[in-house]
Motif scaffolding. Structure first.
Motif, PDB file in Angstrom:
ATOM      1  N   PRO A 199    -111.979  48.778  46.513  1.00 40.07           N
ATOM      2  CA  PRO A 199    -110.359  49.516  46.860  1.00 40.07           C
ATOM      3  C   PRO A 199    -110.848  50.495  48.307  1.00 40.07           C
ATOM      4  O   PRO A 199    -111.795  50.669  48.626  1.00 40.07           O
ATOM      5  CB  PRO A 199    -110.505  51.209  45.637  1.00 40.07           C
ATOM      6  N   ASP A 225    -105.369  52.173  47.900  1.00 38.39           N
ATOM      7  CA  ASP A 225    -105.219  51.561  46.823  1.00 38.39           C
ATOM      8  C   ASP A 225    -106.067  52.542  44.983  1.00 38.39           C
ATOM      9  O   ASP A 225    -105.500  52.456  44.583  1.00 38.39           O
ATOM     10  CB  ASP A 225    -106.512  50.660  46.705  1.00 38.39           C
ATOM     11  N   LYS A 254    -106.066  51.372  35.308  1.00 44.32           N
ATOM     12  CA  LYS A 254    -106.882  51.869  34.859  1.00 44.32           C
ATOM     13  C   LYS A 254    -106.310  52.495  33.504  1.00 44.32           C
ATOM     14  O   LYS A 254    -107.131  52.086  31.925  1.00 44.32           O
ATOM     15  CB  LYS A 254    -107.934  52.689  34.941  1.00 44.32           C
ATOM     16  N   SER A 311    -108.379  40.194  42.779  1.00 44.33           N
ATOM     17  CA  SER A 311    -107.944  41.599  42.391  1.00 44.33           C
ATOM     18  C   SER A 311    -108.799  42.850  42.074  1.00 44.33           C
ATOM     19  O   SER A 311    -108.416  44.681  41.501  1.00 44.33           O
ATOM     20  CB  SER A 311    -107.522  41.588  40.906  1.00 44.33           C
ATOM     21  N   ARG A 317    -102.713  53.461  42.658  1.00 49.03           N
ATOM     22  CA  ARG A 317    -102.918  52.488  41.596  1.00 49.03           C
ATOM     23  C   ARG A 317    -103.584  51.863  40.395  1.00 49.03           C
ATOM     24  O   ARG A 317    -103.823  51.639  39.648  1.00 49.03           O
ATOM     25  CB  ARG A 317    -102.496  51.617  42.800  1.00 49.03           C
ATOM     26  N   ARG A 318    -104.895  51.450  41.183  1.00 43.84           N
ATOM     27  CA  ARG A 318    -105.707  51.725  40.465  1.00 43.84           C
ATOM     28  C   ARG A 318    -106.269  52.928  39.086  1.00 43.84           C
ATOM     29  O   ARG A 318    -106.561  52.713  38.192  1.00 43.84           O
ATOM     30  CB  ARG A 318    -107.794  51.984  41.406  1.00 43.84           C
ATOM     31  N   GLU A 333    -112.677  50.930  37.088  1.00 42.66           N
ATOM     32  CA  GLU A 333    -111.397  50.261  36.812  1.00 42.66           C
ATOM     33  C   GLU A 333    -111.587  49.436  35.200  1.00 42.66           C
ATOM     34  O   GLU A 333    -110.488  48.985  34.698  1.00 42.66           O
ATOM     35  CB  GLU A 333    -110.937  49.910  37.484  1.00 42.66           C
TER      36      GLU A 333
END
Length: 487
Positions: free
Chosen positions: A24, A28, A36, A20, A31-32, A299
């Motif tokens: 990145p 990504d 967060k 996970s 989505r990150r 994140e």
């Protein structure tokens, strides 16, 4: 069978956590950012629901929509005064934690089977007690394993990694409850299949460090800047024989001046990664593989770089302190927690290509920031002004610059074994450097030749140490300060 299943579950948890947190890619980022935001809202609500302290502090704030700047800040003094109410688990109390840490036999054990604990040394003022739950510890290791490129490949499922585990030397204090040891005290059992650890103490004499490192032949070395300087001197003297497959060195807990990094790298022929973290957020950054900066694991935390009034400073400009929000430790929420580190975020993308923000430099604590009075004007005095003066002194083992008054400093210098230092030559070097900065008639300094620079209680050596205090805020205070010093 239960033990076997538990081991499998632990292995899966570690693998999933590492996956996970892989570096990145451009696709990504959206989505990150969403993940967060979800972590942030979960933290706020969890703190409100389970911490009596935060329930009061967040009263009247819409935790579902507020900006982080809408939230109050938290000082160390406030945290320690309200520690029992800040904890989100009623099984945690300051009195019990202090008794637990008072027994050395508990080092590496989880308090009540659930919590990793440590305390800061108090070298910067009041000590702090830090508690992390098991998921937070797992996240810390996963971040380093996933984003330390040379280390991460050690966890690939290749049989040779099991047969030939990486040899990892850690030179800090001896195992204890201090922050830089905590990370290794709770090293995941499943990860020990891939890494063989050697724990060494910065308080050991150089000859002891050399003997143990020569016997162990590490692939990775992690320590403070001051200890890395020590083993570099031993290498140059021919006493240390590093492994031919030494892959990486990592600096923790102390600022890493560029000239020092270059000197160590040239001697060992490997890159130094520089990790900026603290007990309150041990997964804050990962060291850059191309520079001596640190990439923010953004994140997992907010890191607000602000001036003395709490206003954000632009990237590329040093702040006066940082406000830390740890997004992954729910046991003891750190939300806009004040730390007086002088941090500069890079204004440009890192040349390594990482999409993570780059902590360009950490100059240390603002309490140890030097300053001078130039005709009534207060100016910051960067430590490098002094550091540059010492580059030509080849007999120097270690040093410390101390501010003792307005425009007054002391250089403490220790020679290499069997060598001597000239006070006159050191004075000449320093004078040339401060004169080049236009401060030749401003700065006054003394020089003390000492056998060694002892580390603080924390095991770290403060190369820049301000015993006099921060600069006055007004001209009137400056005049009063100068008069009092003269008296």
């Amino acid at each position: 069978m239960r033990g076997f299943l538990g081991a499998v579950v632990d292995q899966v948890k570690l693998a999933l956590a590492i996956r996970s947190l892989l570096l990145p890619r451009p696709q990504d980022m959206e989505r990150r950012a969403k993940a967060k935001e979800e972590r942030f809202r979960k933290l706020l609500q969890y703190a409100y629901d389970n911490s009596p302290y935060y329930r009061k502090r967040f009263e009247g704030i819409d935790l579902k929509t507020c900006a982080i700047t809408d939230l109050p800040t938290l000082t160390k003094a406030d945290m320690m005064a309200n520690l029992d109410d800040i904890f989100t688990d009623r099984d945690l109390t300051r009195a019990e934690l202090e008794r637990f840490m008072g027994d050395p036999a508990n080092v590496g054990a989880y308090f009540k089977g659930k919590f990793a604990v440590c305390h800061t040394s108090g070298s910067q003022g009041q000590p702090a007690i830090i508690v992390q739950d098991k998921p937070a510890i797992l996240t810390t290791f996963a971040a380093q394993f996933a984003r330390g490129k040379k280390l991460s490949r050690r966890f690939l499922p290749y049989i040779q990694q099991l047969l030939y585990p990486a040899r990892f030397s850690i030179i800090t204090q001896k195992p204890g409850f201090y922050p830089s040891s905590t990370f290794f005290n709770y090293f995941p059992e499943r990860a020990r299949r891939y890494i063989k650890l050697q724990r060494l103490s910065v308080f050991d004499p150089p000859e002891v460090l050399v003997q143990k490192l020569n016997e162990f032949q590490p692939n990775f070395i992690t320590s403070y800047t001051s200890a890395l300087e020590t083993i570099t001197r031993e290498l140059k003297a021919g006493r240390l024989k590093p492994s031919s497959d030494l892959e990486q060195m990592t600096n923790i807990s102390e600022p890493l001046p560029e000239p020092v990094a270059e000197r160590v790298e040239k001697a060992f022929g490997v890159h130094i990664t520089n990790v900026y973290s603290m007990a309150e957020c041990m997964a804050l950054t990962c060291g850059c593989q191309a520079t001596h900066g640190s990439h923010l694991n953004d994140e997992l935390a907010f890191l607000e770089v602000v001036d003395s009034n709490g206003n954000p400073v632009p990237n590329g400009t040093p702040g006066n302190k940082v406000l830390l929000t740890n997004l992954y430790n729910l046991a003891q929420p750190f939300i806009r927690y004040e730390i007086d580190d002088i941090v500069t975020m890079s204004a440009t993308p890192c040349k390594c290509g990482s999409l993570l923000p780059l902590v360009q430099s950490v100059q240390g604590r603002s309490k140890d920031q030097f300053w001078v009075n130039v005709k009534g004007e207060i100016r910051d005095l960067p430590y490098y002004v002094f550091l540059l003066a010492l580059h030509n002194e080849t007999n120097l083992a270690e040093h410390q610059f101390v501010q003792t008054g307005v425009n007054r400093f002391v250089l403490r210098a220790a020679p290499l074994p069997g060598q001597t230092l000239s006070v006159e030559r050191l004075r000449q070097y320093v004078q040339q450097s401060v004169t080049a900065e236009g401060l030749g008639n401003v700065i006054h300094f003394d020089i003390e030749i000492v056998d060694r620079i002892p580390p603080e209680e924390s095991g770290k050596v403060r190369r820049a140490k301000n015993l006099f205090g921060p600069p006055p805020a007004t001209a009137a205070e400056l005049e009063t300060t100068s008069t009092a010093e003269a008296g």
